[in-house]
Scaffold this motif. Sequence first.
Motif, PDB file in Angstrom:
ATOM      1  N   ARG A 120       1.335  -3.769   2.492  1.00 32.40           N
ATOM      2  CA  ARG A 120       0.517  -4.075   1.316  1.00 32.40           C
ATOM      3  C   ARG A 120       0.380  -5.580   1.153  1.00 32.40           C
ATOM      4  NH1 ARG A 120      -0.128   0.221  -2.271  1.00 32.40           N
ATOM      5  NH2 ARG A 120       1.128   2.050  -1.783  1.00 32.40           N
ATOM      6  N   ARG A 145      -2.624  -3.971  -2.588  1.00 32.37           N
ATOM      7  CA  ARG A 145      -3.654  -3.341  -1.751  1.00 32.37           C
ATOM      8  C   ARG A 145      -3.069  -2.994  -0.384  1.00 32.37           C
ATOM      9  NH1 ARG A 145      -7.171  -4.927   2.202  1.00 32.37           N
ATOM     10  NH2 ARG A 145      -9.225  -3.943   2.169  1.00 32.37           N
ATOM     11  N   ARG A 203      -3.081  -2.868   3.265  1.00 27.21           N
ATOM     12  CA  ARG A 203      -3.800  -3.639   4.284  1.00 27.21           C
ATOM     13  C   ARG A 203      -3.825  -2.914   5.622  1.00 27.21           C
ATOM     14  NH1 ARG A 203      -1.394  -9.512   4.109  1.00 27.21           N
ATOM     15  NH2 ARG A 203      -2.727  -9.634   5.922  1.00 27.21           N
ATOM     16  N   TYR A 258     -12.463  -3.790   4.819  1.00 28.86           N
ATOM     17  CA  TYR A 258     -12.890  -4.344   3.539  1.00 28.86           C
ATOM     18  C   TYR A 258     -14.342  -4.775   3.694  1.00 28.86           C
ATOM     19  CZ  TYR A 258     -13.184  -7.005  -0.744  1.00 28.86           C
ATOM     20  OH  TYR A 258     -13.572  -7.466  -1.969  1.00 28.86           O
ATOM     21  N   ASP A 271     -14.132  -0.887  -1.962  1.00 24.32           N
ATOM     22  CA  ASP A 271     -12.730  -1.111  -1.622  1.00 24.32           C
ATOM     23  C   ASP A 271     -11.827  -0.236  -2.485  1.00 24.32           C
ATOM     24  OD1 ASP A 271     -10.657  -2.564  -0.127  1.00 24.32           O
ATOM     25  OD2 ASP A 271     -10.133  -3.379  -2.091  1.00 24.32           O
ATOM     26  N   GLN A 296      -9.015   2.342  -1.131  1.00 28.56           N
ATOM     27  CA  GLN A 296      -7.635   2.306  -1.597  1.00 28.56           C
ATOM     28  C   GLN A 296      -7.203   3.645  -2.201  1.00 28.56           C
ATOM     29  OE1 GLN A 296      -5.244  -0.218  -1.130  1.00 28.56           O
ATOM     30  NE2 GLN A 296      -6.865  -0.764   0.318  1.00 28.56           N
TER      31      GLN A 296
END
Length: 110
Positions: A8, A13, A15, A71, A78, A82
């Motif tokens: 994250r 978020r 990643r 992204y 986004d 997520q």
Amino acid sequence: MIKVTIERGEAGRIRRFSVSGHAGYDDPGKDIVCAGVSAVTVGAVNAVEKLTGLVPKAKVQNGWLSAETPYGGDPELDGRVQLLLEGMVVSLETIADEYGTYVQIQEVIM
């Protein structure tokens, strides 16, 4: 054992994530833990692509999956990515709650 790593960013978020190993719960082809983890993680990558149009950078080999979260520059898009990935994490945690001897989840802040 299956090892799942969720990476994250500072804001929480997701990643990227990776999955490695085999559960060893049962013989190959009969291992419901491996099948469950595979279905959840590969399904999440496929869902992100199909439902958002963004393509995660993913690599898959025998017993190993790595995916980098796409992204697209659109905060709403986004947010959908997520949400799908957080759903994946919840599903993996559910599997780990039941089969913790075979699945380990680690979250890392990058």
